[in-house]
Design a protein around this motif. Structure first.
Motif, PDB file in Angstrom:
ATOM      1  N   GLU A 169      30.154  25.760  43.548  1.00  8.87           N
ATOM      2  CA  GLU A 169      29.452  26.656  42.624  1.00  8.87           C
ATOM      3  C   GLU A 169      28.384  25.832  41.911  1.00  8.87           C
ATOM      4  OE1 GLU A 169      30.691  30.377  39.756  1.00  8.87           O
ATOM      5  OE2 GLU A 169      32.207  29.137  40.729  1.00  8.87           O
ATOM      6  N   GLY A 170      27.153  25.960  42.389  1.00  8.15           N
ATOM      7  CA  GLY A 170      26.051  25.129  41.909  1.00  8.15           C
ATOM      8  C   GLY A 170      25.755  25.271  40.431  1.00  8.15           C
ATOM      9  N   ARG A 171      25.961  26.475  39.890  1.00  7.69           N
ATOM     10  CA  ARG A 171      25.635  26.702  38.467  1.00  7.69           C
ATOM     11  C   ARG A 171      26.455  25.792  37.564  1.00  7.69           C
ATOM     12  NH1 ARG A 171      26.588  32.259  36.423  1.00  7.69           N
ATOM     13  NH2 ARG A 171      28.541  32.026  37.582  1.00  7.69           N
ATOM     14  N   PHE A 172      27.718  25.564  37.963  1.00  6.89           N
ATOM     15  CA  PHE A 172      28.599  24.733  37.142  1.00  6.89           C
ATOM     16  C   PHE A 172      28.818  23.351  37.761  1.00  6.89           C
ATOM     17  CE2 PHE A 172      30.685  29.121  36.731  1.00  6.89           C
ATOM     18  CZ  PHE A 172      29.788  29.522  35.755  1.00  6.89           C
ATOM     19  N   THR A 173      28.017  23.009  38.808  1.00  8.23           N
ATOM     20  CA  THR A 173      28.187  21.759  39.571  1.00  8.23           C
ATOM     21  C   THR A 173      29.678  21.506  39.832  1.00  8.23           C
ATOM     22  OG1 THR A 173      28.195  20.380  37.563  1.00  8.23           O
ATOM     23  CG2 THR A 173      26.074  20.708  38.658  1.00  8.23           C
ATOM     24  N   ARG A 174      30.330  22.525  40.430  1.00  6.94           N
ATOM     25  CA  ARG A 174      31.779  22.455  40.583  1.00  6.94           C
ATOM     26  C   ARG A 174      32.212  22.714  42.027  1.00  6.94           C
ATOM     27  NH1 ARG A 174      35.420  26.513  37.053  1.00  6.94           N
ATOM     28  NH2 ARG A 174      34.368  28.066  38.343  1.00  6.94           N
ATOM     29  N   PHE A 175      33.051  21.811  42.540  1.00  4.13           N
ATOM     30  CA  PHE A 175      33.706  22.016  43.827  1.00  4.13           C
ATOM     31  C   PHE A 175      35.098  22.586  43.552  1.00  4.13           C
ATOM     32  CE2 PHE A 175      30.490  18.982  44.932  1.00  4.13           C
ATOM     33  CZ  PHE A 175      30.186  19.230  46.262  1.00  4.13           C
ATOM     34  N   GLY A 176      35.573  23.402  44.469  1.00  2.96           N
ATOM     35  CA  GLY A 176      36.905  23.965  44.291  1.00  2.96           C
ATOM     36  C   GLY A 176      37.551  24.250  45.623  1.00  2.96           C
ATOM     37  N   ASN A 177      38.759  24.804  45.576  1.00  3.01           N
ATOM     38  CA  ASN A 177      39.476  25.164  46.796  1.00  3.01           C
ATOM     39  C   ASN A 177      38.883  26.436  47.366  1.00  3.01           C
ATOM     40  OD1 ASN A 177      41.481  23.035  46.492  1.00  3.01           O
ATOM     41  ND2 ASN A 177      42.203  24.228  44.741  1.00  3.01           N
ATOM     42  N   LEU A 178      38.620  26.433  48.651  1.00  2.00           N
ATOM     43  CA  LEU A 178      37.982  27.581  49.301  1.00  2.00           C
ATOM     44  C   LEU A 178      39.044  28.603  49.685  1.00  2.00           C
ATOM     45  CD1 LEU A 178      35.176  28.559  50.353  1.00  2.00           C
ATOM     46  CD2 LEU A 178      35.805  27.594  52.557  1.00  2.00           C
ATOM     47  N   ALA A 179      38.861  29.829  49.217  1.00  2.00           N
ATOM     48  CA  ALA A 179      39.815  30.901  49.568  1.00  2.00           C
ATOM     49  C   ALA A 179      39.625  31.275  51.033  1.00  2.00           C
ATOM     50  CB  ALA A 179      39.577  32.110  48.682  1.00  2.00           C
ATOM     51  N   LYS A 180      40.726  31.272  51.784  1.00  2.00           N
ATOM     52  CA  LYS A 180      40.669  31.622  53.216  1.00  2.00           C
ATOM     53  C   LYS A 180      40.828  33.139  53.360  1.00  2.00           C
ATOM     54  CE  LYS A 180      40.733  27.235  54.441  1.00  2.00           C
ATOM     55  NZ  LYS A 180      40.896  26.608  53.140  1.00  2.00           N
ATOM     56  N   PRO A 181      40.257  33.712  54.442  1.00  2.00           N
ATOM     57  CA  PRO A 181      40.324  35.172  54.622  1.00  2.00           C
ATOM     58  C   PRO A 181      41.765  35.691  54.625  1.00  2.00           C
ATOM     59  CG  PRO A 181      38.824  34.174  56.217  1.00  2.00           C
ATOM     60  CD  PRO A 181      39.500  33.057  55.507  1.00  2.00           C
ATOM     61  N   TRP A 182      42.721  34.885  55.138  1.00  2.00           N
ATOM     62  CA  TRP A 182      44.113  35.348  55.223  1.00  2.00           C
ATOM     63  C   TRP A 182      44.870  35.207  53.895  1.00  2.00           C
ATOM     64  CZ3 TRP A 182      42.189  31.085  57.838  1.00  2.00           C
ATOM     65  CH2 TRP A 182      42.596  29.848  57.358  1.00  2.00           C
ATOM     66  N   GLN A 183      44.169  34.725  52.853  1.00  2.00           N
ATOM     67  CA  GLN A 183      44.851  34.541  51.566  1.00  2.00           C
ATOM     68  C   GLN A 183      44.657  35.744  50.641  1.00  2.00           C
ATOM     69  OE1 GLN A 183      43.029  30.749  50.632  1.00  2.00           O
ATOM     70  NE2 GLN A 183      44.921  29.640  51.120  1.00  2.00           N
ATOM     71  N   ASN A 184      44.401  36.890  51.243  1.00  2.00           N
ATOM     72  CA  ASN A 184      44.283  38.168  50.482  1.00  2.00           C
ATOM     73  C   ASN A 184      43.282  38.108  49.338  1.00  2.00           C
ATOM     74  OD1 ASN A 184      46.350  39.239  52.105  1.00  2.00           O
ATOM     75  ND2 ASN A 184      47.905  38.289  50.806  1.00  2.00           N
ATOM     76  N   GLY A 185      42.155  37.426  49.603  1.00  2.00           N
ATOM     77  CA  GLY A 185      41.099  37.405  48.594  1.00  2.00           C
ATOM     78  C   GLY A 185      41.448  36.605  47.351  1.00  2.00           C
ATOM     79  N   SER A 186      42.396  35.680  47.462  1.00  2.00           N
ATOM     80  CA  SER A 186      42.735  34.864  46.285  1.00  2.00           C
ATOM     81  C   SER A 186      41.581  34.015  45.881  1.00  2.00           C
ATOM     82  CB  SER A 186      43.947  33.971  46.563  1.00  2.00           C
ATOM     83  OG  SER A 186      43.680  33.143  47.667  1.00  2.00           O
ATOM     84  N   GLU A 187      41.532  33.636  44.609  1.00  2.00           N
ATOM     85  CA  GLU A 187      40.383  32.918  44.056  1.00  2.00           C
ATOM     86  C   GLU A 187      40.256  31.524  44.643  1.00  2.00           C
ATOM     87  OE1 GLU A 187      37.988  33.911  41.878  1.00  2.00           O
ATOM     88  OE2 GLU A 187      38.838  35.894  42.139  1.00  2.00           O
ATOM     89  N   GLY A 188      39.021  31.088  44.812  1.00  2.00           N
ATOM     90  CA  GLY A 188      38.770  29.733  45.310  1.00  2.00           C
ATOM     91  C   GLY A 188      38.868  28.706  44.247  1.00  2.00           C
ATOM     92  N   PHE A 189      38.832  29.115  42.986  1.00  2.00           N
ATOM     93  CA  PHE A 189      38.855  28.133  41.892  1.00  2.00           C
ATOM     94  C   PHE A 189      40.137  28.313  41.103  1.00  2.00           C
ATOM     95  CE2 PHE A 189      34.424  28.460  42.918  1.00  2.00           C
ATOM     96  CZ  PHE A 189      34.014  27.153  42.918  1.00  2.00           C
TER      97      PHE A 189
END
Length: 497
Positions: A477-497
């Motif tokens: 997320e460039g706005r917050f210069t933040r890397f996070g965990n990427l939500a996978k399609p099979w994770q029912n739309g769970s958040e990446g952060f």
């Protein structure tokens, strides 16, 4: 023998008027020598602890040196065999000649006490060295010379003190396979007991942890990438995650230390401490970093910003933003931080901004720097993450994904590192390929690609000594210069952060 002569010249055996006598125990030296001369096998039990220069009496030092040399050659060391080597020794003549050797052997008591005598001789030698070091510091400080800066004297004194304190710690020698296996089982057990099954410190990024098994003590990790890929952002995120998770407690070996997260030291040679803090606050408060710089925040954003700052006050994250640091100073400052506050992870941003002692050849200088960083990791038993720039060769290829051959200036970076990782954001390059508005087909295709790569980053593991290589996908997320965990399609739309 030269070392003994030097020691004697620095620390006089007889104290000058008004000075205290140097600490020593002649009787302990006599007892240890007597035991060695009557039972040579005792030498093997004390050889790792005592050397000739640890003896206060120079005659005793010479007797020990010759006895040790003979025992190491599997030859007998006794008053009779040593007599030939010491008959003309003027110091021994003052003590009664070769008959003194016989008196030493005759007065020797039980071999069981040898280790205690050796420890006492070593401890007293360290005390004398401390006195010598103190006098040397005092003498140098008294001389006001242009070439001798006070700051340099402090660093030199600190290095000598640390070296003195660490004597004997690294001299582990051989260990049985049983001990090595036990240590390996303990590490595996710690990983099994810990949440997520990690043997090392968690980065806070789940997929990266799975690939690396966490950050392991004594490892040198290189995090490389072209400018604007997000190297500093990723390093800052990892530093923040580890410092935020810090929890102190009792370790499996019985000592005190970090049971979760850790104390982080961050050498920021490119950005100021204030800029780095702003990045961390941007991530924690979820306020874009450019708005923080401009002060352009809503009341709610500013409240979040202040609350995040308060929450982060107790984070054990220490930043040193001194520019162009020599590798020797990085080592000295890291040791000091470990001694004063503890240290579980060291981050350097970035490797090419450090200085080595070699001024002629840049390749040799970079090699010295990487070897120095690996030495710090092993000496302090912590993971060290060093950021590195990549050569421009990446830009000339169609596939902009970096490779090991893109590491700048020296093959030693790849050679000395335990792990080499590359940060790659395809979105950065695709943004610069935007077609003209008139070409509708190309624009539609470009928008489709941009949707696929938007907010995604790759960490490409190009080398890993203890595990697999491969690619880890992260959210960015460039706005917050933040890397996070990427939500996978099979994770029912769970958040990446």
């Amino acid at each position: 023998m030269t070392e003994i002569a030097t020691l004697r010249s620095v620390v006089p055996a007889v104290a000058a008027p008004g000075e205290d006598a140097l600490p020593h125990n002649i009787e302990a030296e006599q007892q240890l020598l007597g035991v060695i001369l009557t039972a040579n096998e005792v030498y093997d039990r004390i050889a790792s602890l005592v050397r000739a220069e640890h003896f206060f009496d120079p005659v005793h030092a010479r007797i020990f040196e010759i006895a040790a040399a003979r025992i190491q050659k599997n030859a007998l060391a006794s008053p009779v065999t040593l007599k030939a080597f010491l008959e003309d020794d003027p110091g021994l003549k003052e003590l009664g000649g070769p008959a003194y050797l016989a008196r030493l052997a005759g007065a020797a008591i039980s071999a069981y006490a040898a280790r205690d005598y050796a420890q006492m001789i070593y401890d007293l030698a360290v005390r004398r060295e401390l006195i010598a070091l103190g006098r040397d510091i005092s003498s140098k400080a008294a001389k006001v010379e242009v070439a001798s800066e006070p700051r340099d004297q402090i660093i030199e004194a600190e290095q000598r003190l640390y070296k003195l304190g660490e004597q004997g710690v690294a001299e582990r020698g051989f260990q049985s396979f049983l001990k090595a296996v036990t240590d390996a089982v303990n590490v595996a057990n710690a990983a099994y007991q810990r949440d997520g099954g990690l043997a090392g410190i968690s980065t806070g990024l789940i997929d990266l942890d799975k690939k690396l098994g966490g950050l392991h003590p004594s490892d040198l990790l290189i995090l490389a990438g072209r400018p604007s890929m997000g190297k500093t952002s990723l390093a800052t995120n990892v530093a923040f995650n580890i410092a935020k998770a810090y929890r102190r407690g009792r370790l499996p070996d019985g000592g005190e230390g970090a049971v979760e997260g850790g104390v982080v030291g961050f050498f920021s040679l490119e950005m100021s401490a204030e800029q780095l803090a702003a990045r961390i606050l941007s991530e924690a408060a979820e306020v874009p970093s450019e708005q923080i710089r401009r002060g352009d925040m809503t009341e709610a954003e500013f409240r979040r910003f202040v609350e995040a700052a308060k929450a982060l006050e107790s984070c054990p994250l220490y930043i040193d933003d001194t520019p162009a640091l020599p590798i020797s100073q990085v080592a000295a400052r890291a040791r000091r931080l470990k001694r004063t506050h503890g240290l579980d992870l060291l981050i350097i941003d970035y490797l090419q901004l450090l200085k080595g002692s070699s001024k002629e050849n840049r390749v040799q200088e970079v090699s010295e720097i990487t070897q120095g960083l690996k030495a710090i990791a092993k000496e302090l038993n912590i993971p060290v993450i060093a950021l590195s720039q990549l050569s421009r060769a990446v830009e000339s290829r169609d596939d902009k994904r970096p490779q090991l051959s893109d590491l700048r200036e020296s093959g030693s970076i790849e050679q000395d590192a335990d792990v080499v990782m590359f940060v790659f954001r395809e979105e950065y390059y695709r943004e610069r390929e935007k077609p003209g508005d008139h070409d509708l087909e190309a624009m539609a295709k470009w928008q489709q690609i941009m949707e696929q790569v938007h907010g995604k980053a790759e960490v490409i593991i190009g080398k890993q000594r203890h595990g697999p290589i491969g690619t880890v996908e992260l959210a960015f997320e460039g706005r917050f210069t933040r890397f996070g965990n990427l939500a996978k399609p099979w994770q029912n739309g769970s958040e990446g952060f």
